[in-house]
Design a protein around this motif. Structure first.
Motif, mmCIF file in Angstrom:
data_model
loop_
_atom_site.group_PDB
_atom_site.id
_atom_site.type_symbol
_atom_site.label_atom_id
_atom_site.label_comp_id
_atom_site.label_asym_id
_atom_site.label_seq_id
_atom_site.Cartn_x
_atom_site.Cartn_y
_atom_site.Cartn_z
ATOM 1 N N PHE A 1 0.786 -1.221 0.109
ATOM 2 C CA PHE A 1 0.119 -0.111 0.227
ATOM 3 C C PHE A 1 0.853 1.173 -0.055
ATOM 4 O O PHE A 1 0.483 2.098 -0.826
ATOM 5 C CB PHE A 1 -0.960 0.125 1.111
ATOM 6 C CG PHE A 1 -1.765 1.602 1.411
ATOM 7 C CD1 PHE A 1 -2.830 1.350 0.672
ATOM 8 C CD2 PHE A 1 -1.460 2.076 2.305
ATOM 9 C CE1 PHE A 1 -3.498 2.651 0.835
ATOM 10 C CE2 PHE A 1 -2.095 3.304 2.449
ATOM 11 C CZ PHE A 1 -3.020 3.545 1.796
ATOM 12 N N ALA A 2 1.851 1.265 0.713
ATOM 13 C CA ALA A 2 3.015 2.549 0.937
ATOM 14 C C ALA A 2 3.486 2.791 -0.315
ATOM 15 O O ALA A 2 3.493 3.834 -0.972
ATOM 16 C CB ALA A 2 3.808 2.445 2.010
ATOM 17 N N LYS A 3 3.984 1.594 -1.097
ATOM 18 C CA LYS A 3 4.660 1.551 -2.259
ATOM 19 C C LYS A 3 3.573 2.170 -3.514
ATOM 20 O O LYS A 3 4.155 3.059 -4.210
ATOM 21 C CB LYS A 3 5.089 0.364 -2.742
ATOM 22 C CG LYS A 3 5.976 -0.006 -3.861
ATOM 23 C CD LYS A 3 6.383 -1.312 -4.292
ATOM 24 C CE LYS A 3 6.989 -1.434 -5.618
ATOM 25 N NZ LYS A 3 7.465 -2.988 -5.812
ATOM 26 N N ARG A 4 2.476 1.711 -3.277
ATOM 27 C CA ARG A 4 1.542 2.329 -4.339
ATOM 28 C C ARG A 4 1.244 3.744 -4.146
ATOM 29 O O ARG A 4 1.116 4.504 -5.070
ATOM 30 C CB ARG A 4 0.117 1.451 -4.114
ATOM 31 C CG ARG A 4 -0.789 1.696 -5.399
ATOM 32 C CD ARG A 4 -2.009 0.643 -5.432
ATOM 33 N NE ARG A 4 -2.045 -0.405 -4.439
ATOM 34 C CZ ARG A 4 -2.846 -0.414 -3.703
ATOM 35 N NH1 ARG A 4 -4.128 0.425 -3.600
ATOM 36 N NH2 ARG A 4 -2.949 -1.424 -2.564
ATOM 37 N N GLU A 5 1.100 4.251 -2.691
ATOM 38 C CA GLU A 5 0.972 5.389 -2.574
ATOM 39 C C GLU A 5 1.882 6.435 -2.929
ATOM 40 O O GLU A 5 1.765 7.734 -3.532
ATOM 41 C CB GLU A 5 0.600 5.746 -0.845
ATOM 42 C CG GLU A 5 -0.621 5.422 -0.487
ATOM 43 C CD GLU A 5 -1.639 6.506 -0.487
ATOM 44 O OE1 GLU A 5 -1.408 7.529 0.286
ATOM 45 O OE2 GLU A 5 -2.752 6.547 -1.376
ATOM 46 N N MET A 6 3.148 5.965 -2.756
ATOM 47 C CA MET A 6 4.404 6.696 -3.348
ATOM 48 C C MET A 6 4.561 6.920 -4.656
ATOM 49 O O MET A 6 4.712 7.820 -5.240
ATOM 50 C CB MET A 6 5.769 6.084 -2.710
ATOM 51 C CG MET A 6 5.993 6.064 -1.339
ATOM 52 S SD MET A 6 7.490 5.359 -1.029
ATOM 53 C CE MET A 6 8.902 5.960 -1.916
ATOM 54 N N ALA A 7 3.843 5.973 -5.520
ATOM 55 C CA ALA A 7 3.898 5.901 -6.939
ATOM 56 C C ALA A 7 2.835 6.876 -7.248
ATOM 57 O O ALA A 7 3.045 7.867 -8.127
ATOM 58 C CB ALA A 7 3.840 4.598 -7.388
ATOM 59 N N ALA A 8 1.840 6.907 -6.623
ATOM 60 C CA ALA A 8 0.750 7.650 -7.074
ATOM 61 C C ALA A 8 1.051 9.321 -6.857
ATOM 62 O O ALA A 8 0.791 10.128 -7.497
ATOM 63 C CB ALA A 8 -0.543 7.376 -6.328
ATOM 64 N N ARG A 9 1.688 9.664 -5.652
ATOM 65 C CA ARG A 9 2.163 10.802 -5.359
ATOM 66 C C ARG A 9 3.289 11.463 -5.897
ATOM 67 O O ARG A 9 3.578 12.558 -5.717
ATOM 68 C CB ARG A 9 2.251 11.111 -3.980
ATOM 69 C CG ARG A 9 1.018 10.688 -2.995
ATOM 70 C CD ARG A 9 1.253 10.418 -1.619
ATOM 71 N NE ARG A 9 -0.142 9.940 -0.849
ATOM 72 C CZ ARG A 9 -0.807 10.629 -0.014
ATOM 73 N NH1 ARG A 9 -0.409 11.868 0.071
ATOM 74 N NH2 ARG A 9 -1.913 10.258 0.326
ATOM 75 N N GLY A 10 4.109 10.442 -6.494
ATOM 76 C CA GLY A 10 5.348 10.949 -7.225
ATOM 77 C C GLY A 10 6.571 11.153 -6.138
ATOM 78 O O GLY A 10 7.416 12.064 -6.432
ATOM 79 N N LEU A 11 6.368 10.184 -5.288
ATOM 80 C CA LEU A 11 7.392 10.709 -4.204
ATOM 81 C C LEU A 11 8.544 9.440 -4.141
ATOM 82 O O LEU A 11 8.198 8.444 -4.897
ATOM 83 C CB LEU A 11 6.805 10.464 -2.610
ATOM 84 C CG LEU A 11 5.665 11.609 -2.548
ATOM 85 C CD1 LEU A 11 4.883 11.079 -1.236
ATOM 86 C CD2 LEU A 11 6.085 13.058 -2.588
ATOM 87 N N SER A 12 9.593 9.983 -3.840
ATOM 88 C CA SER A 12 10.758 8.836 -3.738
ATOM 89 C C SER A 12 11.604 8.405 -2.578
ATOM 90 O O SER A 12 12.198 7.902 -2.387
ATOM 91 C CB SER A 12 12.043 9.668 -4.406
ATOM 92 O OG SER A 12 12.462 10.952 -3.698
ATOM 93 N N SER A 13 10.665 8.915 -1.277
ATOM 94 C CA SER A 13 11.096 8.268 0.058
ATOM 95 C C SER A 13 9.899 7.956 1.018
ATOM 96 O O SER A 13 8.728 8.770 0.830
ATOM 97 C CB SER A 13 12.312 9.310 0.751
ATOM 98 O OG SER A 13 11.430 10.401 1.145
ATOM 99 N N MET A 14 10.080 7.107 1.810
ATOM 100 C CA MET A 14 9.166 6.907 3.080
ATOM 101 C C MET A 14 8.693 8.287 3.789
ATOM 102 O O MET A 14 7.553 8.309 4.255
ATOM 103 C CB MET A 14 9.319 5.666 3.531
ATOM 104 C CG MET A 14 9.095 4.408 2.846
ATOM 105 S SD MET A 14 7.262 4.044 2.496
ATOM 106 C CE MET A 14 7.730 2.506 1.766
ATOM 107 N N ASP A 15 10.095 8.806 3.958
ATOM 108 C CA ASP A 15 9.764 10.217 4.845
ATOM 109 C C ASP A 15 8.852 11.222 4.141
ATOM 110 O O ASP A 15 8.028 11.510 5.151
ATOM 111 C CB ASP A 15 11.036 10.635 5.173
ATOM 112 C CG ASP A 15 12.003 9.850 5.903
ATOM 113 O OD1 ASP A 15 11.444 9.093 6.654
ATOM 114 O OD2 ASP A 15 13.386 10.165 6.041
#
Length: 228
Positions: A128-142
């Motif tokens: 889920f977090a991996k998918r959210e990062m991709a959707a938001r165009g983010l590169s880090s968990m922070d």
């Protein structure tokens, strides 16, 4: 006391907290009392269920009522719809829900914010977090957790401010401190049973063998997702 509408139906109850805040437990509480429930998925199409968040998003975009095509339910929760290209949380549409269905009762389901973030990071073994990062165009968990914190704080403040004018239709339930008996007392006409409210999500996170854990993680990250 809650009153039925002109058609004899009880008002809809919608949980407008985030996912990973006891939604499964709330859904089971209403389901065991005999109410029709939508918890994330609408199982009215075969073979792939629809996602309530996507239905809400499409209805809003088309100018339809928020729950058009899924109006015959009593309880709604876990309203998020997230793909690798976009993320939408139907909990943010509480103003539109009240506009379209003025007798709706809202439950703001919440818990400790940092524990909620930890639970989200673990959800689907990290998928889920991996998918959210991709959707938001983010590169880090922070970056992701910072956005989640900002969204949490803003949503709670906005809901509390808006519902201050509708106190009879608003229930705030903190999973860490509130009792199911108090929730049941606020909704007497729904004939809920406090004994049916269990911390299902955390129970499902019980210890399991390393092989089973590894297999579940592989499936979560690699199974095809046909999201309607």
């Amino acid at each position: 006391m809650t009153k039925s509408g002109p058609d004899g139906r009880l008002p809809r109850v919608v949980a407008i907290g985030f996912n990973k805040c006891g939604t499964r437990s709330f859904a089971e509480l209403f389901r065991k009392a005999g109410h029709s429930v939508i918890h994330h998925k609408v199982r009215d199409r075969w073979p792939v269920p629809r996602r309530i968040g996507k239905i809400m998003q499409e209805n809003l975009a088309a100018g339809r009522k928020v729950f058009d095509s899924v109006e015959d339910y009593t309880f709604y929760c876990d309203l998020i719809y997230a793909t690798k290209s976009s993320t939408f949380d139907g909990a943010s549409a509480y103003r539109e829900i009240l506009r379209d269905y003025p007798d709706t009762i809202f439950i703001l389901n919440l818990r400790d914010r940092e524990q909620w973030i930890t639970s989200r990071l673990r959800h689907g073994h990290g998928e889920f977090a991996k998918r959210e990062m991709a959707a938001r165009g983010l590169s880090s968990m922070d970056e992701l957790t910072d956005q989640w914190r900002t969204e949490w704080d803003a949503h709670l403040a906005d809901v509390r401010g808006f519902m201050a004018d509708h106190p009879a239709q608003y229930i705030e339930f903190d999973l860490d401190s509130d009792k199911a008996e108090d929730l049941v007392a606020r909704l007497p006409d729904y004939r809920l049973n406090a004994e049916d409210f269990h911390d299902i999500g955390r129970t499902r996170g019980r210890q399991m063998g390393w092989l089973k854990r590894k297999a579940k993680k592989f499936i979560a990250h690699n199974r095809p997702r046909f999201l309607r």
